[in-house]
Design a protein around this motif. Sequence first.
Motif, PDB file in Angstrom:
ATOM      1  N   SER A  84       0.885  -1.268  -0.070  1.00 29.77           N
ATOM      2  CA  SER A  84       0.005   0.030   0.000  1.00 29.77           C
ATOM      3  C   SER A  84       0.839   1.312   0.086  1.00 29.77           C
ATOM      4  CB  SER A  84      -0.890  -0.213   1.278  1.00 29.77           C
ATOM      5  OG  SER A  84      -0.389   0.123   2.389  1.00 29.77           O
ATOM      6  N   ASP A  85       0.252   2.412  -0.460  1.00 32.74           N
ATOM      7  CA  ASP A  85       1.076   3.802  -0.409  1.00 32.74           C
ATOM      8  C   ASP A  85       1.065   4.272   1.067  1.00 32.74           C
ATOM      9  OD1 ASP A  85      -1.316   4.861  -0.256  1.00 32.74           O
ATOM     10  OD2 ASP A  85      -1.445   5.882  -2.219  1.00 32.74           O
ATOM     11  N   SER A  86       1.793   5.117   1.137  1.00 33.99           N
ATOM     12  CA  SER A  86       2.007   5.884   2.694  1.00 33.99           C
ATOM     13  C   SER A  86       0.770   6.073   3.171  1.00 33.99           C
ATOM     14  CB  SER A  86       3.006   6.908   2.628  1.00 33.99           C
ATOM     15  OG  SER A  86       2.353   7.946   1.463  1.00 33.99           O
ATOM     16  N   ASN A  87      -0.174   6.616   2.474  1.00 36.56           N
ATOM     17  CA  ASN A  87      -1.390   7.172   3.020  1.00 36.56           C
ATOM     18  C   ASN A  87      -2.780   6.049   2.745  1.00 36.56           C
ATOM     19  OD1 ASN A  87      -2.555   6.956   0.344  1.00 36.56           O
ATOM     20  ND2 ASN A  87      -2.461   9.419   0.382  1.00 36.56           N
ATOM     21  N   GLY A  88      -2.448   4.873   2.335  1.00 36.52           N
ATOM     22  CA  GLY A  88      -3.271   3.796   2.207  1.00 36.52           C
ATOM     23  C   GLY A  88      -4.308   3.691   1.407  1.00 36.52           C
ATOM     24  N   ALA A  89      -4.218   4.727   0.314  1.00 37.54           N
ATOM     25  CA  ALA A  89      -5.221   4.931  -0.928  1.00 37.54           C
ATOM     26  C   ALA A  89      -5.251   3.937  -1.809  1.00 37.54           C
ATOM     27  CB  ALA A  89      -5.033   6.432  -1.293  1.00 37.54           C
ATOM     28  N   SER A  90      -3.912   3.336  -1.933  1.00 38.99           N
ATOM     29  CA  SER A  90      -3.652   2.293  -3.058  1.00 38.99           C
ATOM     30  C   SER A  90      -3.280   1.120  -2.465  1.00 38.99           C
ATOM     31  CB  SER A  90      -2.924   3.016  -4.207  1.00 38.99           C
ATOM     32  OG  SER A  90      -2.532   2.184  -5.096  1.00 38.99           O
ATOM     33  N   ASN A  91      -3.677   0.122  -2.803  1.00 38.54           N
ATOM     34  CA  ASN A  91      -3.497  -1.075  -2.319  1.00 38.54           C
ATOM     35  C   ASN A  91      -3.295  -2.338  -3.102  1.00 38.54           C
ATOM     36  OD1 ASN A  91      -3.579  -0.172   0.803  1.00 38.54           O
ATOM     37  ND2 ASN A  91      -5.716  -0.039   0.085  1.00 38.54           N
ATOM     38  N   PRO A  92      -2.312  -2.295  -4.020  1.00 35.41           N
ATOM     39  CA  PRO A  92      -2.358  -3.376  -5.036  1.00 35.41           C
ATOM     40  C   PRO A  92      -1.697  -4.426  -4.599  1.00 35.41           C
ATOM     41  CG  PRO A  92      -0.375  -1.561  -5.516  1.00 35.41           C
ATOM     42  CD  PRO A  92      -1.415  -1.183  -4.316  1.00 35.41           C
ATOM     43  N   SER A  93      -1.931  -5.588  -5.440  1.00 34.35           N
ATOM     44  CA  SER A  93      -1.447  -6.906  -4.832  1.00 34.35           C
ATOM     45  C   SER A  93      -0.919  -7.729  -6.224  1.00 34.35           C
ATOM     46  CB  SER A  93      -2.723  -7.780  -4.316  1.00 34.35           C
ATOM     47  OG  SER A  93      -3.545  -8.065  -5.089  1.00 34.35           O
ATOM     48  N   PHE A  94       0.078  -8.440  -6.179  1.00 36.78           N
ATOM     49  CA  PHE A  94       1.037  -8.989  -7.263  1.00 36.78           C
ATOM     50  C   PHE A  94       1.147 -10.314  -6.677  1.00 36.78           C
ATOM     51  CE2 PHE A  94       1.872  -4.413  -7.005  1.00 36.78           C
ATOM     52  CZ  PHE A  94       1.768  -4.242  -8.351  1.00 36.78           C
ATOM     53  N   THR A  95       1.201 -11.238  -7.787  1.00 39.22           N
ATOM     54  CA  THR A  95       1.917 -12.653  -7.690  1.00 39.22           C
ATOM     55  C   THR A  95       3.198 -12.585  -8.291  1.00 39.22           C
ATOM     56  OG1 THR A  95      -0.199 -13.405  -7.347  1.00 39.22           O
ATOM     57  CG2 THR A  95       1.520 -14.862  -8.068  1.00 39.22           C
ATOM     58  N   LEU A  96       4.202 -13.029  -7.717  1.00 38.02           N
ATOM     59  CA  LEU A  96       5.699 -13.184  -8.210  1.00 38.02           C
ATOM     60  C   LEU A  96       6.035 -14.791  -8.420  1.00 38.02           C
ATOM     61  CD1 LEU A  96       7.561 -10.575  -6.378  1.00 38.02           C
ATOM     62  CD2 LEU A  96       6.060 -10.033  -8.328  1.00 38.02           C
ATOM     63  N   VAL A  97       6.268 -15.135  -9.426  1.00 32.30           N
ATOM     64  CA  VAL A  97       6.743 -16.498  -9.592  1.00 32.30           C
ATOM     65  C   VAL A  97       8.422 -16.606  -9.959  1.00 32.30           C
ATOM     66  CG1 VAL A  97       6.324 -18.690 -10.990  1.00 32.30           C
ATOM     67  CG2 VAL A  97       4.631 -17.191 -10.319  1.00 32.30           C
ATOM     68  N   ILE A  98       8.948 -16.772  -8.994  1.00 36.29           N
ATOM     69  CA  ILE A  98      10.623 -16.650  -9.069  1.00 36.29           C
ATOM     70  C   ILE A  98      11.083 -18.270  -9.458  1.00 36.29           C
ATOM     71  CG2 ILE A  98      12.480 -16.154  -8.205  1.00 36.29           C
ATOM     72  CD1 ILE A  98      11.016 -14.097  -6.239  1.00 36.29           C
ATOM     73  N   GLN A  99      11.862 -18.307 -10.441  1.00 33.35           N
ATOM     74  CA  GLN A  99      12.689 -19.561 -10.722  1.00 33.35           C
ATOM     75  C   GLN A  99      13.883 -19.739  -9.926  1.00 33.35           C
ATOM     76  OE1 GLN A  99      10.968 -21.507 -13.108  1.00 33.35           O
ATOM     77  NE2 GLN A  99       9.581 -20.149 -12.847  1.00 33.35           N
TER      78      GLN A  99
END
Length: 165
Positions: free
Chosen positions: A128-143
């Motif tokens: 999340s950004d510093s003020n909590g306005a944006s909360n993206p989520s990601f999936t990382l697949v690392i070899q």
Amino acid sequence: MKRIMKTLMLVVAASLLAVACTSNSTSSEAESNIVEEENTNGLPKEYLGNYHGVQPGYNMKNQYGDDVIINGQAIKIPAIDHKFLVKEGNIISLQQTSLDDNSRYYYEGSYSINGETDTEYTIECNVSDSNGASNPSFTLVIQKETKSGKCTSEDQPDFDLEKIK
């Protein structure tokens, strides 16, 4: 008699002090073991560090998968440079840079390992950004072998990642 009482009280006080000191060191050891366990729940040290990738530009889509159109124009999302910093203790930081105007956005959060095979780790990142306005989520697949991988996110194109540090 007074002397015996004083000696007895000193022995009792010393015993209590010794017990208190022993229990404090035991609880401190237990606390440090808990911290170590929490740190080892993340990725092994060789996979910690910076991962870099560029998400290509794309047209924003609506819930039906069609381009979002305003005033006859599709909403274009510019290419975004992503730098993930994977740290001990399941902590992750993200710097996003718009390749359209070089504006930067910073996020902090955590990750969890959702899967592991002989060849890869799958981790879920919530930031999340510093003020909590944006909360993206990601999936990382690392070899495991190459320490490179792929990043996916809902309703956005996938992109490749490479470990840079």
